[in-house]
Design an enzyme around this catalytic site. Structure first.
Site, PDB file in Angstrom:
ATOM      1  N   GLY A  18      43.914  62.355  49.989  1.00 38.43           N
ATOM      2  CA  GLY A  18      43.902  62.760  48.593  1.00 38.43           C
ATOM      3  C   GLY A  18      42.687  62.236  47.870  1.00 38.43           C
ATOM      4  O   GLY A  18      41.743  61.729  48.484  1.00 38.43           O
ATOM      5  N   ASP A 130      55.530  68.570  38.897  1.00 38.73           N
ATOM      6  CA  ASP A 130      54.927  69.297  40.026  1.00 38.73           C
ATOM      7  C   ASP A 130      55.994  69.642  41.063  1.00 38.73           C
ATOM      8  O   ASP A 130      55.834  69.395  42.257  1.00 38.73           O
ATOM      9  CB  ASP A 130      53.806  68.483  40.661  1.00 38.73           C
ATOM     10  CG  ASP A 130      52.882  69.338  41.535  1.00 38.73           C
ATOM     11  OD1 ASP A 130      52.871  70.576  41.344  1.00 38.73           O
ATOM     12  OD2 ASP A 130      52.187  68.781  42.402  1.00 38.73           O
TER      13      ASP A 130
END
Length: 476
Positions: A18, A130
């Site tokens: 990430g 999310d």
């Protein structure tokens, strides 16, 4: 070989990358317990320390059967470690067949559990922001767990609610009020995302690229054109619920207490006899042949620099799933050692290490957990040897216009763009298994349903070399 991490624990595989670091799998070599370790380089961005501090604080608040567990954290210099539950049933998107979906009773059960998790989060003042199938994981009993709180925030404290104004999430799943750049209430946004997840489970596709008037599919929905896809694939009762969830005006949108009173939500669905699941990878499973498998519980959502609520934060990635270990209830004493330990070193090529069972098999153990294959729908055997299979894959990638590179021994990384012009990255491992070559596809970044569509396209192009051999997963 695995890499020692702390006493009795090894780091055995990279699960995802990430903006600030990566997720590794830590396994106790004695008890076979498995924990996901999020490893964050705090120097990656100015706002990284503050964002990670917020994520840790939120994780510490969580304790629910439908939310992944947080075991603890520690810091060494500029490196922050977060230790989380490692779910064993995979990501929800793997259970959704592209353009088909899943049995309605399964979708209803997962939706019940999703609602339970969201009710809990909202009850303690947390909004996820999310919610999508890539962030919904399953345990060994197929119980759903909400994961990845990198974009989550507190919207209510001491009974005082604050309005939000940050655009974040994943575009096909975000509520329309986010795109209007105005302040909005947190709870209806998560409810909307849950409705999109339900649509994907029932129809096998997402209804639109984004909920804006510039999107024809969304305009069609507002005009109640339910004779179009995906709505025409959904029965009237669940469709009636979606009509109440996917309402543009958040103040008119159904609330979770009213969802729980809905006719379809409470409708007893006949589960019938459990049939073996034929998978898109030529595999099948049965009630007498089931293997636990491990997937990451983290989704590293990209985070832009700057910490103001006005920043746009859209997530487009999820971790790579990836090894077949037994997972038992993780003992607190063992995890304490893991959290408090100090030794860390980096595997050189972890993906190949775990996929190739020959590398990690322990002498004298005919059925040790390292040798169990991850249960996944996106794989097939070929009729050729490894070199010829690799050549056929290369030719297919070139015909399809994919970018690809050999990223590790017997591993290929493929990059392309999906139908929404978003980046899609997946990895392919060629594994020798019972003198056969298994071609194993795993999502690295992008939308899960799009990934499965590309897998089926590739498999179709390779139909001449795909073996009909199936794998029956052993009981663990």
């Amino acid at each position: 070989m695995a890499v020692p991490f702390v006493e009795d624990w090894d780091l055995v595989q990279t699960l995802g990358e990430g903006a600030y670091g990566e997720v590794q799998l830590a396994v106790n070599r004695i008890t076979e317990e498995a924990v996901a370790v999020k490893i964050v380089d705090m120097k990656r961005a100015i706002d990284c320390p503050e964002n990670i501090k917020k994520e840790i604080c939120i994780n510490k608040m969580l304790n629910h059967e439908n939310v992944v567990k947080f075991y603890g954290h520690r810091r060494e210099g500029n490196i922050q470690y977060l230790f989380l539950e490692y779910c064993s049933g995979g990501e929800l998107f793997d259970r959704i067949e592209p353009d088909i979906g899943m049995p309605e009773q399964d979708a209803q059960r997962f939706f019940h559990q999703l609602m339970a998790g969201v009710v809990y989060l909202h009850g303690i003042g947390i909004t996820h922001r999310d919610i999508k199938p890539e962030n919904l994981l399953l345990d060994e009993r197929d119980n759903l767990k909400i994961s990845d709180f990198g974009l989550a925030t507190v919207f209510r404290h001491n009974n005082r609610e604050r309005l939000l104004n940050k655009m974040c999430g994943t575009l096909p799943y975000v509520a329309p009020e986010l795109l209007k750049r105005k302040e909005f209430h947190a709870e209806p946004v998560d409810v909307w995302s849950c409705g999109i997840v339900l649509t994907a489970m029932l129809a096998g596709e997402l209804p639109w690229d984004q909920p804006s008037d510039s999107c024809q599919e969304y305009s069609d929905w507002k005009e109640k054109k339910t004779y179009l896809n995906p709505w025409k694939k959904i029965d009237s009762a669940p469709l009636a619920l979606l009509h109440k969830i996917l309402v543009e005006n958040p103040s008119a949108r159904i609330t979770i207490p009213d969802i729980k009173k809905d006719r379809w939500y409470n409708k007893p669905l006949n589960r019938g006899a459990k049939r073996p699941r034929a998978t898109s990878g030529g595999m099948s499973e049965s009630s007498s042949g089931f293997s636990k498998h491990i997937h990451s519980n983290l989704d590293f959502s990209p985070i832009n620099s700057g910490s103001s609520e006005e920043n746009v934060k859209f997530s487009s990635s999820q971790p790579e799933p990836r090894t077949g270990l037994s997972l038992w209830d993780t003992g607190p004493s063992n995890v304490d050692k893991l959290v408090q330990g100090i030794s860390f070193s980096q595997p050189t090529c972890p993906d190949h290490m775990l996929v190739n069972s020959q590398l990690l098999g322990t002498p004298g153990s005919s059925q040790n957990p390292w040798q169990r294959l991850v249960k996944r729908m996106t794989r097939f055997f070929t009729k050729l040897d490894a070199d010829k299979s690799y050549q056929c894959l290369k030719e297919t990638f070139e015909k399809l216009g994919y970018q690809w590179k050999k990223s590790c021994m017997n591993q290929v990384t493929v990059s392309t763009m999906d139908r929404r012009n978003n980046k899609l990255i997946f990895k392919i491992n060629l594994v020798e298994m019972d003198e056969k070559i298994l071609v194993d596809f795993r999502l690295s970044k992008g939308d899960g349903l799009e990934f499965k569509r590309h897998f089926l396209k590739i498999k179709g192009k390779l139909s001449d070399i795909v073996s009909s051999q199936k794998v029956w997963f052993p009981v663990t």
